[in-house]
Design an enzyme around this catalytic site. Structure first.
Site, PDB file in Angstrom:
ATOM      1  N   GLU A 134       0.830  -1.210   0.000  1.00  0.00           N
ATOM      2  CA  GLU A 134       0.000   0.000   0.000  1.00  0.00           C
ATOM      3  C   GLU A 134       0.863   1.259   0.000  1.00  0.00           C
ATOM      4  O   GLU A 134       0.518   2.250  -0.638  1.00  0.00           O
ATOM      5  CB  GLU A 134      -0.943   0.014   1.213  1.00  0.00           C
ATOM      6  CG  GLU A 134      -1.839  -1.204   1.322  1.00  0.00           C
ATOM      7  CD  GLU A 134      -1.212  -2.361   2.107  1.00  0.00           C
ATOM      8  OE1 GLU A 134      -1.948  -3.310   2.409  1.00  0.00           O
ATOM      9  OE2 GLU A 134       0.006  -2.323   2.411  1.00  0.00           O
ATOM     10  N   CYS A 143      -2.498  -0.582   7.310  1.00  0.00           N
ATOM     11  CA  CYS A 143      -2.003  -0.227   8.632  1.00  0.00           C
ATOM     12  C   CYS A 143      -2.032   1.308   8.736  1.00  0.00           C
ATOM     13  O   CYS A 143      -2.241   2.003   7.734  1.00  0.00           O
ATOM     14  CB  CYS A 143      -0.593  -0.775   8.829  1.00  0.00           C
ATOM     15  SG  CYS A 143       0.688   0.122   7.901  1.00  0.00           S
TER      16      CYS A 143
END
Length: 159
Positions: free
Chosen positions: A58, A86
């Protein structure tokens, strides 16, 4: 928002990338960046096995997007991912102005499974994306991937 057939197809690719990461000795996470026309622009998988725990797919997507896309194109893009971002990745996503996030399994699911298996907590709190980046549209989890992702996580993390 209900997940579309295209969403499920992109999430399935993320799960494949997560399996590729696991097969390469890494943690099972995979992500795909899709433009507003539904074209895959970038994909990656976790690459933390050599000790750099910031090498999340990501974050790689956010870095690639800011270097390769206009702000408008980033805002209209969607990031698909096998596991909910996260806090580091959610912040990067918001800071570079990417659009919607769709994830297969949530941080809450992963945290529950890790607790069930007696795995010590990570050094970063498993906050929901919407806590870190409240302006980002988010969809997930996609329950159809829960068993497969739980098995991948078990292979990687279960003692």
């Amino acid at each position: 928002m209900a997940l579309s057939d295209d969403d499920i197809t992109h999430l399935a690719r993320c799960v494949e990338l997560a399996r590729e990461a696991l097969d390469d000795g890494d943690q099972p996470f995979g992500s795909v960046l899709v433009d507003a026309d539904g074209q895959t622009l970038f994909e990656d998988r976790n690459r933390v096995k050599d000790g750099d725990h910031t090498r999340h797919p990501e974050l790689a997507i956010a870095l690639w997007a800011v270097a390769s896309m206009s702000p408008d194109a980033r805002a209209r893009a969607t990031v698909y991912t096998s596991g909910e971002h996260c806090p580091m990745c959610a912040a990067a996503h918001a800071w570079v102005g990417l659009g919607r996030i769709v994830y297969a399994t949530s941080a809450e699911q992963l945290s529950g499974w890790l607790t069930e298996w007696g795995v010590p907590p990570a050094p970063v709190a498993p906050l929901p994306i919407t806590t870190v980046a409240p302006g980002v549209p988010v969809d997930g989890p996609a329950e159809r991937f829960a068993d497969e992702m739980k098995a991948l996580y078990a292979a990687a993390f279960r003692p």
